[in-house]
Enzyme design. Structure first.
Site, mmCIF file in Angstrom:
data_model
loop_
_atom_site.group_PDB
_atom_site.id
_atom_site.type_symbol
_atom_site.label_atom_id
_atom_site.label_comp_id
_atom_site.label_asym_id
_atom_site.label_seq_id
_atom_site.Cartn_x
_atom_site.Cartn_y
_atom_site.Cartn_z
ATOM 1 C CG ASN A 107 -1.798 0.768 0.638
ATOM 2 O OD1 ASN A 107 -3.019 0.585 -0.434
ATOM 3 N ND2 ASN A 107 -2.581 1.473 1.763
ATOM 4 C CG ASP A 206 -6.348 7.868 1.621
ATOM 5 O OD1 ASP A 206 -5.205 6.851 1.869
ATOM 6 O OD2 ASP A 206 -6.764 6.990 1.505
#
Length: 299
Positions: A107, A206
């Site tokens: 990620n 995020d």
């Protein structure tokens, strides 16, 4: 909150499924970024408005630049590779992924100030099992791939203080951003502590960036905003953006004074909130703050 005028404008209306990981190349004066779900690496030239794109054979989450014309380190779900933009070839540069490919993938990731590449993973099985802590952070350098942080679920919000001695890391499902002491000689994080917390109903942490003054900027997914926190963890300001799912930010431009923002057109979470007409676009925000050039990968 500190008041500085901020303007937000769409500079690339491209409807990316999941735009992520913007990195400004000082050498090429381009913004590199990925569309994760579409498996594409991109390079956007703000001066010409041209966006160049390269198709990857698997989900691409993050990357690290080496230098103008040099191969780009790409983190695919299937592993870490050097990607040659001219020939289109991929060369493995590390052992196979240290996770189960069926349930995990890489990620968020970025280089530290010394040019090591830190890359996190996400445990996709969490979203059904609700068992947290199945992901980790890894360091890629001359010694290969080394696990340096355990017990996270979804790595996001990775950024370094201006002196490189503090590492910030968000675990999105937990609604927490952690801070770590970071040994710049060895690339080893320690002394994990809570930096900021936020109710998930008020935006999900995020991607993130740090400005030259040490402020921590983070995207608030599902709120349509970008927030800045001072180095002591106080909320300094929030900037509303015209998309529900801002994903990650990076300072760039000739004077490193433009905050670039990627976003997603693919709905990440269930709901009926409008995503925004330019969802999936790349935006430029004038914040009054300046950034620090992202180091190249040096190994």
């Amino acid at each position: 909150m500190r008041e500085r005028d901020a303007t937000v404008r769409c500079v690339l209306d491209i409807r990316a499924e999941s735009g992520e990981t913007p990195v400004w190349s000082v050498a090429e004066q381009k913004l590199f970024w990925v569309d994760q779900e579409a498996c594409r690496l991109n390079a956007f030239d703000p001066a010409s408005g041209i966006n160049e794109s390269w198709q990857m054979p698997a989900h691409v989450s993050s990357f690290a630049l080496r230098g103008a014309g040099d191969p780009v380190v790409v983190a695919l779900r299937t592993g870490l590779f050097d990607f040659d933009r001219t020939s289109g070839t991929l060369e493995p540069i590390a052992a196979p992924p240290p996770y189960r490919v069926e349930t995990h993938r890489y990620n968020d990731g970025r280089c530290d100030r010394q040019g090591r590449y830190l890359i996190g993973s996400v445990d996709l099985s969490f979203f059904e099992s609700k068992v947290p802590g199945g992901a980790a952070i890894y360091r890629l350098d001359g010694a290969g791939l080394t696990e340096v942080i355990r017990d996270i679920t979804c790595s996001n919000g990775m950024a370094f203080s201006p002196d490189g001695r503090t590492l910030y890391l968000a675990d999105s499902p937990a609604g927490v951003v952690y801070a770590f002491d970071y040994d710049i000689e060895t690339g080893t994080p320690s002394n994990r502590r809570v930096f900021i917390e936020r109710d998930r109903g008020d935006g999900i942490f995020d991607g993130a960036e740090v400005d030259a003054e040490g402020g921590y900027w983070v995207c608030l997914l599902m709120k349509g905003a970008v927030a800045r926190y001072t180095p002591d963890g106080r909320l300094d300001r929030e900037i509303a953006v015209p998309v529900l799912q801002p994903t990650k930010i990076a300072f760039g431009g000739p004077d490193m004074a433009t905050l670039y923002l990627t976003s997603a057109a693919h709905r990440h979470l269930p709901g009926d909130q409008p995503l925004g007409e330019q969802a999936g676009g790349v935006f430029a925000i004038d914040t009054g703050f300046g950034g620090i050039a992202e180091p190249n990968y040096r190994y």
